[in-house]
Structures are given as structure tokens and as C-alpha cells.
Design a protein around this motif. Structure first.
Motif, mmCIF file in Angstrom:
data_model
loop_
_atom_site.group_PDB
_atom_site.id
_atom_site.type_symbol
_atom_site.label_atom_id
_atom_site.label_comp_id
_atom_site.label_asym_id
_atom_site.label_seq_id
_atom_site.Cartn_x
_atom_site.Cartn_y
_atom_site.Cartn_z
ATOM 1 N N PRO A 1 10.187 68.878 -12.568
ATOM 2 C CA PRO A 1 9.368 68.267 -11.525
ATOM 3 C C PRO A 1 10.237 67.829 -10.352
ATOM 4 O O PRO A 1 11.347 67.327 -10.550
ATOM 5 C CB PRO A 1 8.735 67.062 -12.232
ATOM 6 C CG PRO A 1 9.659 66.746 -13.360
ATOM 7 C CD PRO A 1 10.268 68.045 -13.787
ATOM 8 N N VAL A 2 9.742 68.049 -9.144
ATOM 9 C CA VAL A 2 10.420 67.556 -7.953
ATOM 10 C C VAL A 2 9.468 66.619 -7.231
ATOM 11 O O VAL A 2 8.247 66.867 -7.165
ATOM 12 C CB VAL A 2 10.901 68.694 -7.033
ATOM 13 C CG1 VAL A 2 12.001 69.499 -7.699
ATOM 14 C CG2 VAL A 2 9.766 69.622 -6.661
ATOM 15 N N HIS A 3 10.003 65.573 -6.663
ATOM 16 C CA HIS A 3 9.173 64.474 -6.162
ATOM 17 C C HIS A 3 9.309 64.258 -4.650
ATOM 18 O O HIS A 3 8.760 63.285 -4.139
ATOM 19 C CB HIS A 3 9.546 63.181 -6.904
ATOM 20 C CG HIS A 3 9.221 63.212 -8.366
ATOM 21 N ND1 HIS A 3 8.047 62.717 -8.880
ATOM 22 C CD2 HIS A 3 9.925 63.725 -9.421
ATOM 23 C CE1 HIS A 3 8.033 62.890 -10.197
ATOM 24 N NE2 HIS A 3 9.166 63.498 -10.540
ATOM 25 N N TRP A 4 10.013 65.153 -3.968
ATOM 26 C CA TRP A 4 10.249 64.968 -2.539
ATOM 27 C C TRP A 4 9.233 65.758 -1.735
ATOM 28 O O TRP A 4 9.207 66.986 -1.772
ATOM 29 C CB TRP A 4 11.675 65.361 -2.178
ATOM 30 C CG TRP A 4 12.677 64.367 -2.691
ATOM 31 C CD1 TRP A 4 13.335 64.408 -3.880
ATOM 32 C CD2 TRP A 4 13.104 63.174 -2.040
ATOM 33 N NE1 TRP A 4 14.152 63.315 -4.005
ATOM 34 C CE2 TRP A 4 14.040 62.532 -2.882
ATOM 35 C CE3 TRP A 4 12.801 62.584 -0.807
ATOM 36 C CZ2 TRP A 4 14.666 61.337 -2.546
ATOM 37 C CZ3 TRP A 4 13.425 61.389 -0.471
ATOM 38 C CH2 TRP A 4 14.346 60.775 -1.332
ATOM 39 N N HIS A 5 8.400 65.052 -0.997
ATOM 40 C CA HIS A 5 7.371 65.641 -0.160
ATOM 41 C C HIS A 5 7.921 65.784 1.263
ATOM 42 O O HIS A 5 8.643 64.920 1.750
ATOM 43 C CB HIS A 5 6.119 64.756 -0.129
ATOM 44 C CG HIS A 5 5.484 64.576 -1.474
ATOM 45 N ND1 HIS A 5 4.277 65.175 -1.806
ATOM 46 C CD2 HIS A 5 5.889 63.890 -2.574
ATOM 47 C CE1 HIS A 5 3.958 64.844 -3.038
ATOM 48 N NE2 HIS A 5 4.922 64.059 -3.538
ATOM 49 N N VAL A 6 7.561 66.878 1.932
ATOM 50 C CA VAL A 6 8.065 67.172 3.281
ATOM 51 C C VAL A 6 6.937 67.042 4.271
ATOM 52 O O VAL A 6 5.833 67.559 4.062
ATOM 53 C CB VAL A 6 8.660 68.589 3.342
ATOM 54 C CG1 VAL A 6 9.315 68.826 4.699
ATOM 55 C CG2 VAL A 6 9.662 68.809 2.224
ATOM 56 N N SER A 7 7.221 66.356 5.386
ATOM 57 C CA SER A 7 6.242 66.226 6.456
ATOM 58 C C SER A 7 6.963 66.177 7.789
ATOM 59 O O SER A 7 8.196 66.036 7.846
ATOM 60 C CB SER A 7 5.408 64.942 6.275
ATOM 61 O OG SER A 7 6.252 63.788 6.330
ATOM 62 N N THR A 8 6.228 66.317 8.874
ATOM 63 C CA THR A 8 6.841 66.175 10.198
ATOM 64 C C THR A 8 7.140 64.697 10.423
ATOM 65 O O THR A 8 6.409 63.810 9.969
ATOM 66 C CB THR A 8 5.904 66.690 11.298
ATOM 67 O OG1 THR A 8 4.651 66.006 11.195
ATOM 68 C CG2 THR A 8 5.696 68.184 11.136
ATOM 69 N N ALA A 9 8.205 64.422 11.147
ATOM 70 C CA ALA A 9 8.613 63.036 11.370
ATOM 71 C C ALA A 9 7.890 62.436 12.554
ATOM 72 O O ALA A 9 7.449 63.155 13.447
ATOM 73 C CB ALA A 9 10.124 62.984 11.596
#
Length: 346
Positions: free
Chosen positions: A338-346
Motif C-alpha cells: 500500500p502507498v499512502h501519498w496522494h498527489v495534487s496541484t499545489a
């Protein structure tokens, strides 16, 4: 430990987009997070001339989703008949960012690659003169060389002699997979080395133990655990020689899950989340931006991206199992954790 990290938007310095229906389906998986990418030229037929690179770039731009800011950085496929002046003209126009050397038969769509390296000496010398980087698939193809040794032998037999014979040639060792590759990159000037997401995650046991897992099959093939750990140490070191090149390589499931399955892992969808997980494990989140967003532009003489992305740690990220294309489904790389890092625009 920080639960949020803001970095400059990353670039992918080794990417396969294919063409046609496949291109249209997989391109959004890259442009969601990446601002630029070095585009591999191993189509059928390959992208050999400046005119072919311009046409391929136009097809990529036509396939871009609306209001997406993405720059394809084009490459030319080096053959024994490549015209040095066509290469120089394509570079001078701003069209081409690198030339790709495939040893003939080394990987997918490499039949048109180089067999006699003396026959491309003129092109390499011209590239050194104009500062155009050479990207190499670093494996010998001699049948007597074990597949797990082909990268190390390539360094000794091909790469080092090319660099000694062509002073000033800027070179990228693509998708290094061994401690040998790491050590050679650290010993050289005018040389960069890309590292893939999947080679930071899997070793050869993941591919072979308990049954063959075709979606972990790639070239260069994953190596022993000691080599994976050397790659992780290099990627997370902050050393400017090392930068991200995903080698994300889409193949339909039918072409992967066959008696002679294609090589390649499709990682465009989840690379940034996986990398954040790896860098956190190595207590190196403060060096993730260097690997993904700074070192590559530094080598290629480009400015880092001004736009930002944010990585936020939370619940496990749910990725699609497959990307559906008109050519057939493409399985997304499974990191096996499992990976828990979500990516979004800053």
C-alpha cells in the motif's frame, strides 16, 4: 515525519507513449503529474529523421487533453545510416533534445538499432560538437552473455570505449539496474543516469518466485536485491547525476501475458505516489524534488518547472488495475504494497 510535501512539478526523462490509440489512452496518465518527458523513438517504423520527429511531436500534441501544460522532448533513433547533419539541424531548430542508441535486438522495437558502433562514430562526434546528449539502452546482446550480466558488460565493452573515443559527448545511462551502473555514473563527468520507479521496487525474485509475473518483466531485467538497494541509495542520495526516467512502457495485457511476452512496466499512473513512499522509507523526502524535478533539467540545461505539486500522506491510494485503450487493456504496475501519498496541484 511530515505529512505533506510541496515540490516543483516533476519531469520524466525516459517515457514510451507509443502511437495511435495507445498514445491517446496513456498520455493523460503522464500529463496528470509531469510537465515534460523525453519521448522514446522506438515506434514501428522508428523515428529516425527530424521530419519524422516533428510529425510524431504533432501527433502527441494533438492527443493532449484540453488545458494540459505538457512539453514532449523529442529524440531520434540512432541507426548506422543516421545523417549527422540531419541530427544537427533537428537539434538547432529546438525540435530534438537527445539521440537514442539501442543495441540491435536489445529490447522492444530495437531491430533497427546499432550493430557496428564504429559506423555511428561520425554522428557521435557531431553530437559532442553541438552538445546534444546521447541516451543509451545499456546492454550487450551477445548470446553468450547472461542476461543478468549484460549491463555490466556493456559498460566495459561499449560505453566506456565510446566515451573515451568521443570526448565531450554528454551521455545518459538509461534505466540503470546494477551497482556497476551506479558506480560508473559516480565516477564520470558529462554523464547522467536515469533510474526507473519499478527497479526501485522489485528484484528478480518478484519476477520469478512463486510463478512468472509477466507485468514485472522489463528490460533491462530486474536484478539481485543488492543491486536494487544500490539503486535506492543512488536515487535518494541527492547526487545530481541521478534522475527519474520511468521507462513507463505500455503493452496490452494480451501482449504481456503470452508465450513470448513483451518487456515493460507501465508506471505512469502511480510513479509519484510510489516514489514518495520509497523516499520516506529511506528518510529522504527532502531529496525527492532533486530526483524528480531538479537533477534532470540540470543535466539537459533546462530550467526547473515553476509550477508545483503537493504530496499528502493519508489513506492508501487506490489506483486502477488497468487503463483501457482501443488496442486493449494495459495493466498498471502493482508495487505490491500500500502507498499512502496522494498527489495534487499545489
Amino acid at each position: 515525519m511530515s505529512q505533506s510535501l510541496t515540490i516543483r512539478r516533476p519531469d520524466d526523462w525516459h517515457l514510451h507513449l507509443r502511437d495511435g490509440a495507445m498514445l491517446r489512452a496513456v498520455l493523460p496518465e503522464t500529463t496528470r503529474h509531469f510537465a515534460r518527458a523525453i519521448i522514446m523513438p522506438n515506434l514501428v517504423p522508428p523515428v529516425v529523421t527530424g521530419a519524422q520527429a516533428a510529425a510524431y511531436r504533432d501527433r502527441i500534441l494533438d492527443a493532449l487533453p484540453d488545458v494540459v501544460d505538457f512539453t514532449p522532448l523529442m529524440t531520434l533513433y540512432l541507426t548506422e545510416d543516421t545523417d549527422p547533419e540531419d541530427v544537427a539541424a533537428a537539434h538547432a531548430s529546438g525540435l530534438v533534445s537527445a539521440v537514442k542508441l539501442y543495441p540491435a535486438g536489445a529490447t522492444t522495437n530495437s531491430a533497427s538499432g546499432v550493430k557496428d558502433f564504429d559506423k555511428v562514430r561520425g554522428v557521435l562526434e557531431r553530437m559532442a560538437e553541438i552538445g546534444l546528449p546521447l541516451c543509451l539502452h545499456g546492454e550487450v546482446t551477445d548470446p553468450e552473455i547472461d542476461i543478468f550480466d549484460r549491463e555490466a558488460v556493456f559498460i566495459d565493452r561499449v560505453l566506456d570505449p565510446i566515451r573515451r573515443a568521443t570526448p565531450g559527448l554528454r551521455t545518459v545511462m538509461e534505466h540503470i539496474t546494477t551497482r556497476d551502473g551506479v558506480d560508473y555514473a559516480r565516477s564520470q563527468d558529462d554523464l547522467g543516469a536515469t533510474i526507473t520507479t519499478h527497479h526501485l521496487v522489485i528484484n528478480r525474485n518478484h519476477l520469478l518466485v512463486g510463478g512468472i509475473r509477466p507485468h514485472y518483466y522489463c528490460l533491462p531485467v530486474a536484478k539481485r536485491e543488492e543491486h536494487r538497494l544500490a539503486l535506492r541509495a543512488a536515487a535518494t542520495s541527492g547526487d545530481a547525476r541521478f534522475f527519474l526516467g520511468t521507462d513507463s512502457a505500455p503493452h496490452t495485457d494480451a501482449n504481456k501475458e503470452s508465450a513470448c511476452g513483451c518487456a515493460g512496466c507501465f508506471t505512469a499512473t502511480n510513479t509519484m505516489s510510489i516514489l514518495a513512499h520509497i523516499f520516506e522509507e529511506e528518510d529522504a523526502l527532502d531529496r525527492l524534488e532533486a530526483f524528480t524535478s531538479l537533477n534532470g533539467p540540470g543535466f539537459y540545461g533546462l530550467p526547473p518547472n515553476e509550477t508545483l505539486i503537493r504530496l499528502t500522506k493519508g489513506d492508501a491510494v487506490v489506483f486502477p488495475d488497468r487503463i483501457n485503450t482501443e488496442a486493449g487493456p494495459v495493466t498498471v504496475f502493482d508495487p505490491g504494497m500500500p502507498v499512502h501519498w496522494h498527489v495534487s496541484t499545489a
